[in-house]
Design a protein around this motif. Structure first.
Motif, PDB file in Angstrom:
ATOM      1  N   VAL A  52       6.854 -51.882 -40.434  1.00  0.00           N
ATOM      2  CA  VAL A  52       5.481 -52.378 -40.258  1.00  0.00           C
ATOM      3  C   VAL A  52       5.519 -53.772 -39.620  1.00  0.00           C
ATOM      4  O   VAL A  52       4.761 -54.087 -38.702  1.00  0.00           O
ATOM      5  CB  VAL A  52       4.727 -52.393 -41.609  1.00  0.00           C
ATOM      6  CG1 VAL A  52       3.332 -52.967 -41.427  1.00  0.00           C
ATOM      7  CG2 VAL A  52       4.658 -51.001 -42.219  1.00  0.00           C
ATOM      8  N   LEU A 104       0.506 -45.248 -33.603  1.00  0.00           N
ATOM      9  CA  LEU A 104       1.446 -45.023 -34.703  1.00  0.00           C
ATOM     10  C   LEU A 104       2.572 -44.106 -34.255  1.00  0.00           C
ATOM     11  O   LEU A 104       2.377 -42.890 -34.096  1.00  0.00           O
ATOM     12  CB  LEU A 104       0.714 -44.400 -35.902  1.00  0.00           C
ATOM     13  CG  LEU A 104       1.613 -44.000 -37.078  1.00  0.00           C
ATOM     14  CD1 LEU A 104       2.249 -45.213 -37.733  1.00  0.00           C
ATOM     15  CD2 LEU A 104       0.836 -43.190 -38.101  1.00  0.00           C
ATOM     16  N   SER A 136      -5.004 -45.888 -47.656  1.00  0.00           N
ATOM     17  CA  SER A 136      -4.376 -44.612 -48.045  1.00  0.00           C
ATOM     18  C   SER A 136      -2.946 -44.798 -48.523  1.00  0.00           C
ATOM     19  O   SER A 136      -2.507 -44.079 -49.429  1.00  0.00           O
ATOM     20  CB  SER A 136      -4.378 -43.670 -46.850  1.00  0.00           C
ATOM     21  OG  SER A 136      -3.786 -44.308 -45.734  1.00  0.00           O
ATOM     22  N   GLY A 171      -2.941 -67.621 -50.220  1.00  0.00           N
ATOM     23  CA  GLY A 171      -3.728 -68.181 -49.113  1.00  0.00           C
ATOM     24  C   GLY A 171      -3.038 -67.979 -47.766  1.00  0.00           C
ATOM     25  O   GLY A 171      -3.525 -68.433 -46.730  1.00  0.00           O
ATOM     26  N   CYS A 204      -3.973 -47.614 -33.367  1.00  0.00           N
ATOM     27  CA  CYS A 204      -3.996 -48.481 -34.550  1.00  0.00           C
ATOM     28  C   CYS A 204      -4.722 -49.780 -34.211  1.00  0.00           C
ATOM     29  O   CYS A 204      -4.858 -50.133 -33.038  1.00  0.00           O
ATOM     30  CB  CYS A 204      -2.574 -48.857 -34.965  1.00  0.00           C
ATOM     31  SG  CYS A 204      -1.519 -47.479 -35.349  1.00  0.00           S
TER      32      CYS A 204
END
Ligand code: F42
Length: 144
Positions: free
Chosen positions: A12, A30, A69, A48, A37
């Motif tokens: 990711v 993807l 999901s 923060g 995406c």
């Protein structure tokens, strides 16, 4: 300004790097699905820190539907807490960047309507919903 802290999930993290690093001209889908995406930039509710989360692109007019999901995993992704605490986000859709505000969809009718759009955009969402006993959080990001 708060510091950007990348996700510990390697694939990711690399996706974010390629997508943002190219100014939204590369890696906008993807993997092998070819489905588009977006990158949601949000704020860590405890640290923060600036967080960046790629999600499938589900468009609803000028708004986007965000689906927590997590592949049908039993637990919500952590970014859900961040969006609940601070609804101001930035969304990158390929080369365009928008300031947006999210609201979580609680109303059953509105949710059902938006869910149909989600499944149209990314059919596996329906499998993920069947796989998990949790109610998958759904947010609508609207122009701020
Ligand atoms: N995930 C989805 O849920 N839905 C999608 O449609 C989706 C599409 C998608 C497409 C491409 C892609 O590359 C990834 C995609 N993902 C999708 C995966 C998604 O990007 C996230 O990786 C996944 O949902 C998991 O999100 P997460 O927020 O649970 O990730 C964790 C592992 C993470 O990044 N943790 C960080 C960390 O350092 O541990 C950040 C944690 C964080 O935000 N901390 C908060 C803070 O204050 O900084 C505190 C949070 C708290 O617990 O209160």
């Amino acid at each position: 300004m708060a510091e950007y802290v990348p996700t510990p999930i390697q694939w990711v993290r690399e996706h974010v790097e390629r997508y943002e690093g190219s100014g939204g001209t590369q890696s906008t889908s993807l993997l092998e699905t070819g489905l588009p995406c977006i990158i949601v930039t949000h704020t860590g509710n405890r640290t923060g820190a600036v967080r960046k989360t790629p999600l499938m692109r589900v468009q609803h007019g000028k708004s986007y539907v965000l689906v927590a999901s997590q592949g049908g995993a039993p637990k919500n992704p952590v970014w859900v807490h961040n969006l609940r605490a601070n609804p101001n986000v930035e969304i990158r859709d390929a080369t365009e960047v928008f300031q947006m505000r999210v609201r979580e969809i609680d109303d059953a009718e509105e949710r059902a309507r938006l869910w149909a759009l989600c499944v149209q955009a990314f059919p596996p969402y329906e499998e993920y919903r069947n796989k998990t006993s949790r109610t998958i959080p759904v947010f609508l990001a609207e122009p701020a």
